[in-house]
Structures are given as C-alpha cells and as structure tokens.
Design an enzyme around this catalytic site. Structure first.
Site, PDB file in Angstrom:
ATOM      1  N   HIS A 157      -3.442  12.167  10.836  1.00 22.75           N
ATOM      2  CA  HIS A 157      -2.303  11.440  11.383  1.00 22.75           C
ATOM      3  C   HIS A 157      -2.106  11.926  12.811  1.00 22.75           C
ATOM      4  CE1 HIS A 157       1.789  10.116  12.151  1.00 22.75           C
ATOM      5  NE2 HIS A 157       2.016  11.350  12.586  1.00 22.75           N
ATOM      6  N   PHE A 177       0.810  -1.221   0.000  1.00 23.85           N
ATOM      7  CA  PHE A 177       0.000   0.000   0.000  1.00 23.85           C
ATOM      8  C   PHE A 177       0.846   1.276   0.000  1.00 23.85           C
ATOM      9  CE2 PHE A 177       0.526  -1.295   4.448  1.00 23.85           C
ATOM     10  CZ  PHE A 177       0.991  -0.125   5.042  1.00 23.85           C
ATOM     11  N   ARG A 215      -4.175  10.270  20.059  1.00 29.26           N
ATOM     12  CA  ARG A 215      -4.352   8.949  19.435  1.00 29.26           C
ATOM     13  C   ARG A 215      -5.720   8.386  19.805  1.00 29.26           C
ATOM     14  NH1 ARG A 215      -1.192   6.645  15.412  1.00 29.26           N
ATOM     15  NH2 ARG A 215      -1.494   4.572  16.237  1.00 29.26           N
TER      16      ARG A 215
HETATM   17  P1  GTP Z   1      -0.872   7.466  11.005  1.00 22.26           P
HETATM   18  O1  GTP Z   1      -1.360   8.317  12.141  1.00 22.26           O
HETATM   19  O2  GTP Z   1      -1.321   7.964   9.646  1.00 22.26           O
HETATM   20  O3  GTP Z   1       0.623   7.229  11.083  1.00 22.26           O
HETATM   21  O4  GTP Z   1      -1.599   6.060  11.177  1.00 22.26           O
HETATM   22  P2  GTP Z   1      -1.331   4.952  12.279  1.00 22.26           P
HETATM   23  O5  GTP Z   1      -0.200   5.349  13.181  1.00 22.26           O
HETATM   24  O6  GTP Z   1      -2.638   4.628  12.919  1.00 22.26           O
HETATM   25  O7  GTP Z   1      -0.901   3.739  11.365  1.00 22.26           O
HETATM   26  P3  GTP Z   1       0.525   3.431  10.736  1.00 22.26           P
HETATM   27  O8  GTP Z   1       1.539   4.433  11.150  1.00 22.26           O
HETATM   28  O9  GTP Z   1       0.820   1.994  10.967  1.00 22.26           O
HETATM   29  O10 GTP Z   1       0.214   3.614   9.180  1.00 22.26           O
HETATM   30  C1  GTP Z   1       0.314   4.862   8.515  1.00 22.26           C
HETATM   31  C2  GTP Z   1      -0.772   4.913   7.454  1.00 22.26           C
HETATM   32  O11 GTP Z   1      -0.544   3.862   6.513  1.00 22.26           O
HETATM   33  C3  GTP Z   1      -2.169   4.681   7.991  1.00 22.26           C
HETATM   34  O12 GTP Z   1      -2.792   5.890   8.366  1.00 22.26           O
HETATM   35  C4  GTP Z   1      -2.876   4.046   6.825  1.00 22.26           C
HETATM   36  O13 GTP Z   1      -3.375   5.038   5.917  1.00 22.26           O
HETATM   37  C5  GTP Z   1      -1.772   3.275   6.132  1.00 22.26           C
HETATM   38  N1  GTP Z   1      -1.733   1.857   6.551  1.00 22.26           N
HETATM   39  C6  GTP Z   1      -1.165   1.351   7.667  1.00 22.26           C
HETATM   40  N2  GTP Z   1      -1.314   0.014   7.724  1.00 22.26           N
HETATM   41  C7  GTP Z   1      -1.978  -0.323   6.594  1.00 22.26           C
HETATM   42  C8  GTP Z   1      -2.415  -1.585   6.055  1.00 22.26           C
HETATM   43  O14 GTP Z   1      -2.221  -2.644   6.635  1.00 22.26           O
HETATM   44  N3  GTP Z   1      -3.083  -1.526   4.871  1.00 22.26           N
HETATM   45  C9  GTP Z   1      -3.307  -0.366   4.210  1.00 22.26           C
HETATM   46  N4  GTP Z   1      -3.971  -0.409   3.059  1.00 22.26           N
HETATM   47  N5  GTP Z   1      -2.910   0.834   4.686  1.00 22.26           N
HETATM   48  C10 GTP Z   1      -2.251   0.850   5.860  1.00 22.26           C
HETATM   49 MG    MG Z   2       1.670   6.012  12.486  1.00 22.67          MG
END
Ligand code: GTP
Ligand code: MG
Length: 246
Positions: free
Chosen positions: A147, A64, A102
């Site tokens: 985010h 992704f 968060r």
């Molecule tokens: P952020 O606040 O945006 O950093 O999100 P997060 O901390 O809840 O999640 P993470 O840092 O793991 O992922 C960053 C971004 O990548 C997320 O906001 C999603 O848009 C995307 N993302 C993360 N994990 C996945 C996944 O397993 N599949 C898909 N399609 N997108 C993902």
């Molecule tokens: Mg994150």
C-alpha cells in the site's frame, strides 16, 4: 501540511509480500539510495479488523470489500497460522515522498501494472478469484504487495491511523501533537474516562498524542460528533494488544 521536502507517506508491506518473501525486494527498491527518502517510523502490526476497516473505509459496501479486509488482516495468506498474520507499516520522509513511492508501487491492478509499467513493485502481484458462499466466482481480488498513500491528505489520515507520535522520533513528527489531560479508556466500542474491568487505557494524562485525535476524543467524550470516528483514533492503541477488541 508539511513542506514538500519533509513530506511523509505511509507504506504497508502486505501479507502477500511477506508470504512470498518479497520484503527485502520492496525495502531495497524503496531504499534511501534509490529514493532519497528516509525512515521516519517502522512497525510490525497484527492488523485488527477495526484497523483494516478504518484504513479501507472508502471501500465499505463494495463487492470486493470483505475480501480486501481478509487480505490485509492476513486471513487469506495465513488461514491456519494466525500468529503469522501481520504487515510491516513504514513511514517514509523526504522530498516528494507521496508521488515517488506511488510511482515505484505502480498501478493498483497487478495485471495492468505488468502491462503498462513492467518493473514496478505491483507488477509482481497477482489476481485471485473472489468466490461466493457456493463457490461461484463473483470478482477478483488484487493482491498487490504494498500500500502507498495516494495523496498528502491520505498520508496524514493514514499515518495518524497507524502510528502514535511515540512511534516516530520527535524531530520527525509530521503533525501537531499535544499532551493529553485526561484518562481515556476504550471498551466494547465505547469511550469512557473511567476505568472499568477489561477496558484498555488508550491515553493517560501527560501522554503525547496527535492534537487532532485529542480534539476528537474531547468531542466524543462530551457526547458530540467528531470529524473522525472513535475507531480511527483508538485503533492504533489496540495494535499488538493481547485483547484486540476489549
Ligand atoms: P492501496 O495503496 O492499497 O490503497 O491501493 P490504491 O491506492 O492503488 O487503490 P485503492 O485505494 O483504490 O484500493 C485499495 C485496495 O483495494 C487496492 O490495493 C486493491 O487491493 C483493492 N481494490 C481497489 N479497487 C478495486 C477494484 O476495483 N476491484 C478489486 N477487486 N479490488 C480493488
Ligand atoms: Mg489507496
């Protein structure tokens, strides 16, 4: 690390929130009245590919990832109007800031957010198909509106990535700063201490920068490897420049 009553955290109001006119909703939800957190810095950022790739470096190589970069740079939501591609980057400060935001943001996946935490911000997000070159669906993109830094260590990395010390009032600086003693220029992916045509001056003698960035620049200019990449240091200096990648 800052004391817990002075914690800072990074929030990005992402392009889908801007496009769907949810900015006011998000800001109200995160307001001092609701969270007891205060603004330490706010800026409108046209997100460069460099900044996006550094911000989401941990996801490099995942299926992704390309769509995530297109999403945060605004290409997905504003394909025909590049001038509207931007995010609102905010540093909030106060007691337990990372956890509080968060919590209000909710789970990463909007579907899970709706099911498990109705009322959280990301419950208003959407899932969109990720297609390959032939139009076949190969995954789902999570358009989740904001985010929020996940940990104090992430907050430090992200605030230093998006904000210069001058974007934050000195009394609210969360991390050590120092005055630069050199000219540093960036051009074609390289750092130099001498100006050449087209390069951008990222720092000049007397400019105040994050101390850790200056330490990294000293190492990189001397041909050594630093604990952060050159792009991590310079990306914020290229934000809203006419030339995105000199
Ligand atoms: P952020 O606040 O945006 O950093 O999100 P997060 O901390 O809840 O999640 P993470 O840092 O793991 O992922 C960053 C971004 O990548 C997320 O906001 C999603 O848009 C995307 N993302 C993360 N994990 C996945 C996944 O397993 N599949 C898909 N399609 N997108 C993902
Ligand atoms: Mg994150």
């Amino acid at each position: 690390m800052p004391q817990s009553d002075q914690q800072q955290t990074l929030v990005l109001i992402k392009p889908d929130a801007l496009k769907n006119s949810l900015t006011g909703y998000v800001l109200s939800y995160l307001s001092e009245f609701h969270t007891s957190l205060r603004f330490a810095g706010v800026k409108i950022v046209h997100v460069t590919g460099m900044l996006a790739e550094e911000h989401y470096a941990e996801h490099r190589g995942k299926l992704f990832y390309p769509s995530l970069i297109e999403y945060i740079t605004g290409v997905i939501h504003y394909p025909a109007t590049p001038e509207r591609r931007r995010v609102i980057a905010i540093v909030y400060q106060g007691s337990d800031a990372v956890r509080k935001i968060r919590d209000i943001a909710g789970p990463t996946n909007p579907l899970i957010a709706r099911e498990t935490k109705p009322g959280c911000i990301r419950a208003l997000g959407t899932l969109a198909p990720i297609k390959d070159g032939k139009g076949a669906t190969i995954g789902e993109r999570m358009d989740n509106l904001i985010h929020a830094s996940a940990t104090l260590a992430d907050a430090e990395r992200e605030i230093k990535l998006w904000f210069k010390p001058h974007d934050i009032p000195p009394s609210m600086h969360p991390y050590a700063t120092a005055a630069c003693g050199e000219h540093y220029y960036f051009s074609k992916g390289k750092l130099t201490t001498r100006y050449s045509g087209g390069s951008i001056c990222v720092l000049a003698p007397g400019n105040v920068a994050w101390k850790s960035d200056l330490e990294a620049l000293t190492l990189i200019a001397g041909g050594s490897t630093a604990s952060v990449s050159l792009e991590t240091v310079v990306a914020k200096y290229l934000v809203n420049e006419e030339k995105e990648n000199p």
